[in-house]
Every structure is written in structure tokens, then in C-alpha cells.
Design a protein around this motif. Structure first.
Motif, PDB file in Angstrom:
ATOM      1  N   ALA A  99       0.842  -1.207   0.000  1.00 23.54           N
ATOM      2  CA  ALA A  99       0.000   0.000   0.000  1.00 23.54           C
ATOM      3  C   ALA A  99       0.872   1.251   0.000  1.00 23.54           C
ATOM      4  O   ALA A  99       0.597   2.223  -0.716  1.00 23.54           O
ATOM      5  N   THR A 100       1.953   1.220   0.771  1.00 26.62           N
ATOM      6  CA  THR A 100       2.839   2.389   0.837  1.00 26.62           C
ATOM      7  C   THR A 100       3.524   2.631  -0.499  1.00 26.62           C
ATOM      8  O   THR A 100       3.649   3.777  -0.948  1.00 26.62           O
ATOM      9  N   LEU A 101       3.954   1.566  -1.145  1.00 20.49           N
ATOM     10  CA  LEU A 101       4.607   1.704  -2.451  1.00 20.49           C
ATOM     11  C   LEU A 101       3.645   2.345  -3.458  1.00 20.49           C
ATOM     12  O   LEU A 101       4.023   3.216  -4.242  1.00 20.49           O
ATOM     13  N   ILE A 102       2.393   1.924  -3.432  1.00 21.44           N
ATOM     14  CA  ILE A 102       1.407   2.410  -4.415  1.00 21.44           C
ATOM     15  C   ILE A 102       0.912   3.822  -4.076  1.00 21.44           C
ATOM     16  O   ILE A 102       0.485   4.556  -4.960  1.00 21.44           O
ATOM     17  N   LEU A 103       1.003   4.184  -2.805  1.00 12.88           N
ATOM     18  CA  LEU A 103       0.439   5.471  -2.377  1.00 12.88           C
ATOM     19  C   LEU A 103       1.505   6.548  -2.135  1.00 12.88           C
ATOM     20  O   LEU A 103       1.153   7.706  -1.885  1.00 12.88           O
ATOM     21  N   HIS A 104       2.793   6.197  -2.202  1.00 12.28           N
ATOM     22  CA  HIS A 104       3.803   7.115  -1.668  1.00 12.28           C
ATOM     23  C   HIS A 104       3.830   8.472  -2.380  1.00 12.28           C
ATOM     24  O   HIS A 104       4.100   9.490  -1.769  1.00 12.28           O
ATOM     25  N   ASP A 105       3.536   8.503  -3.680  1.00  8.33           N
ATOM     26  CA  ASP A 105       3.595   9.769  -4.430  1.00  8.33           C
ATOM     27  C   ASP A 105       2.210  10.286  -4.804  1.00  8.33           C
ATOM     28  O   ASP A 105       2.078  11.062  -5.759  1.00  8.33           O
ATOM     29  N   HIS A 130       5.840  18.048  -0.786  1.00  4.39           N
ATOM     30  CA  HIS A 130       5.553  16.690  -1.255  1.00  4.39           C
ATOM     31  C   HIS A 130       5.708  15.725  -0.080  1.00  4.39           C
ATOM     32  O   HIS A 130       6.676  15.819   0.673  1.00  4.39           O
ATOM     33  N   GLY A 131       4.784  14.825   0.054  1.00  4.78           N
ATOM     34  CA  GLY A 131       4.791  13.881   1.172  1.00  4.78           C
ATOM     35  C   GLY A 131       3.796  14.301   2.242  1.00  4.78           C
ATOM     36  O   GLY A 131       2.958  13.512   2.668  1.00  4.78           O
ATOM     37  N   VAL A 132       3.863  15.572   2.627  1.00  2.00           N
ATOM     38  CA  VAL A 132       2.963  16.067   3.682  1.00  2.00           C
ATOM     39  C   VAL A 132       1.516  16.093   3.181  1.00  2.00           C
ATOM     40  O   VAL A 132       0.589  15.628   3.852  1.00  2.00           O
ATOM     41  N   LEU A 133       1.332  16.639   1.978  1.00  2.00           N
ATOM     42  CA  LEU A 133      -0.021  16.692   1.425  1.00  2.00           C
ATOM     43  C   LEU A 133      -0.584  15.281   1.235  1.00  2.00           C
ATOM     44  O   LEU A 133      -1.759  15.015   1.514  1.00  2.00           O
ATOM     45  N   GLY A 134       0.272  14.371   0.779  1.00  2.00           N
ATOM     46  CA  GLY A 134      -0.158  12.982   0.601  1.00  2.00           C
ATOM     47  C   GLY A 134      -0.559  12.350   1.929  1.00  2.00           C
ATOM     48  O   GLY A 134      -1.570  11.653   2.018  1.00  2.00           O
ATOM     49  N   ALA A 135       0.226  12.609   2.966  1.00  2.00           N
ATOM     50  CA  ALA A 135      -0.080  12.051   4.292  1.00  2.00           C
ATOM     51  C   ALA A 135      -1.425  12.572   4.792  1.00  2.00           C
ATOM     52  O   ALA A 135      -2.226  11.821   5.360  1.00  2.00           O
ATOM     53  N   MET A 136      -1.678  13.852   4.565  1.00  2.00           N
ATOM     54  CA  MET A 136      -2.968  14.428   4.981  1.00  2.00           C
ATOM     55  C   MET A 136      -4.120  13.726   4.281  1.00  2.00           C
ATOM     56  O   MET A 136      -5.114  13.340   4.900  1.00  2.00           O
ATOM     57  N   LEU A 137      -3.984  13.589   2.975  1.00  2.00           N
ATOM     58  CA  LEU A 137      -5.047  12.951   2.190  1.00  2.00           C
ATOM     59  C   LEU A 137      -5.280  11.512   2.643  1.00  2.00           C
ATOM     60  O   LEU A 137      -6.419  11.081   2.830  1.00  2.00           O
ATOM     61  N   LEU A 138      -4.193  10.794   2.862  1.00  2.00           N
ATOM     62  CA  LEU A 138      -4.319   9.384   3.249  1.00  2.00           C
ATOM     63  C   LEU A 138      -4.947   9.235   4.632  1.00  2.00           C
ATOM     64  O   LEU A 138      -5.762   8.336   4.857  1.00  2.00           O
ATOM     65  N   LYS A 139      -4.584  10.114   5.535  1.00  2.00           N
ATOM     66  CA  LYS A 139      -5.172  10.065   6.881  1.00  2.00           C
ATOM     67  C   LYS A 139      -6.689  10.268   6.769  1.00  2.00           C
ATOM     68  O   LYS A 139      -7.478   9.551   7.384  1.00  2.00           O
TER      69      LYS A 139
END
Ligand SMILES: [Fe+2]
Ligand SMILES: [Fe+2]
Length: 197
Positions: A99-105, A130-139
């Protein structure tokens, strides 16, 4: 309503399209898989891109597709994970890693847009790294904290580096695939050839 992104489940056809284009997602256990699909659908429908195929990977490799980079990181990460498990007995959680590999970017879908045909940073989202916005979305999409943390700290410029085998595999799979993309781009030096990073 936020201008950054909106979490949305999308139409069944859009969820199917995400699964079709990220085939390794099908291996994930059901609850995680559905949340990962919702995350990608949300990034896609919140973005300025009409298809997943047209999303660019990087301002330093504008012709390389984010879709291809993501699938390449998933492929390489799977190889590396299998090797580490078999050779060194590394204890990797398979679904967390995939999941992390597919979601990292995932936030690269939002961070870049096109202006007069050129790929540029999206001014509405470039205020976040980059990374922070993705983490927000995933949370917000309901992904577990360990995946949120891995994505939020995966970049080469992150001030915090998450420990653990999944972070280690993601790091090398990502840089390996990234350097392939950078090597294709005119004027961009792959990381392994740089002397000051
Ligand atoms: Fe990244
Ligand atoms: Fe990446």
C-alpha cells in the motif's frame, strides 16, 4: 470545502480504472484496498488532470508518467522485499509495504498542473511539501497511521526519517525507479550521479 482535495469514493467505473492502472493494488486485503482506491480516486478527481495517465511524475521529468513511476516502485519494492525477507529474514508487513509503495507519491497528482502546455507547480497546493499533502489525504481517506507516516516522511528532503523495514524498502525502490525517470529527462542528473545531495 478545501481547495487542497476532497475525499470522494467516485463512480464504480472510476474505482475500477484505478484498480486497472495500479494492478498490484488487487493484492491488498479488502478494507485496505478499498481505502487505497478511495485515496487515488480522491487525488484524481481533485486534481486538474482528466486521466490518471496524464499526470506527470516530476518537474524534473515532466514527460514521465506518475502512473509508470508508481507501478515501477511497486514492482521494485516487491522484489526488494522478497529478497530482504528471504536472505536476511526481514520482517516486512506485506500489505503495509505494498500500500505504501502504491500510495507514496499520491500527492504528485495534486502538486503539478499544466499551464499553456507546460508542467508547473499547482499554485493552490505548492504551499505544502511533497509527502505532507499525501499524508494528509491518506489520513483523511482512512489509511492506517503507519502508512500515513511512511508516506509523510519518504522524501529525500524530509527532516524526519521513519525507521523500519518498510521505510527502507520504499526508499531504495523509489530512488531506483526515480533515477530511471531522471535518466530519461533532458538536463536532469539522476541522484546516483550527483555529488552534493
Ligand atoms: Fe516522492
Ligand atoms: Fe516516488
Amino acid at each position: 470545502m478545501s481547495g487542497l482535495y476532497t475525499i470522494q469514493t467516485g463512480e464504480p467505473s472510476q474505482r475500477q480504472e484505478v484498480l486497472r492502472l495500479f494492478p498490484r493494488m488487487a493484492k491488498l486485503g479488502a478494507p485496505l484496498r478499498e481505502r487505497a482506491i478511495t485515496a487515488w480516486v480522491s487525488a484524481w478527481l481533485s486534481s486538474t488532470h482528466s486521466t490518471l495517465e496524464e499526470m506527470p511524475y516530476s518537474l524534473q521529468a515532466v514527460d514521465y508518467r506518475l502512473l509508470d513511476h508508481t507501478n515501477e516502485v511497486a514492482d521494485v519494492g516487491l522484489f526488494l522485499g522478497d529478497y530482504a525477507r528471504g536472505r536476511w529474514g526481514s520482517e516486512l508487513e506485506a500489505d503495509t509495504l505494498m500500500a505504501t509503495l502504491i500510495l507514496h507519491d499520491i500527492d504528485k497528482a495534486l502538486l503539478y498542473t499544466r499551464q499553456d502546455g507546460a508542467v508547473v507547480a499547482d499554485p493552490a497546493r505548492a504551499c505544502l511539501p511533497h509527502g505532507v499533502l499525501g499524508a494528509m489525504l491518506l489520513k483523511e481517506a482512512g489509511l492506517p497511521d503507519d502508512i500515513v507516516t511512511l508516506v509523510g516522511t519518504h522524501t529525500t528532503t524530509s527532516p524526519i526519517k521513519t525507521a523500519g523495514p518498510e521505510a527502507w524498502i520504499l526508499h531504495y525502490a523509489d530512488l531506483f525507479a526515480c533515477d530511471h525517470a531522471f535518466g530519461q529527462a533532458e538536463g536532469t542528473l539522476p541522484f546516483f550521479q550527483r555529488t552534493n545531495n
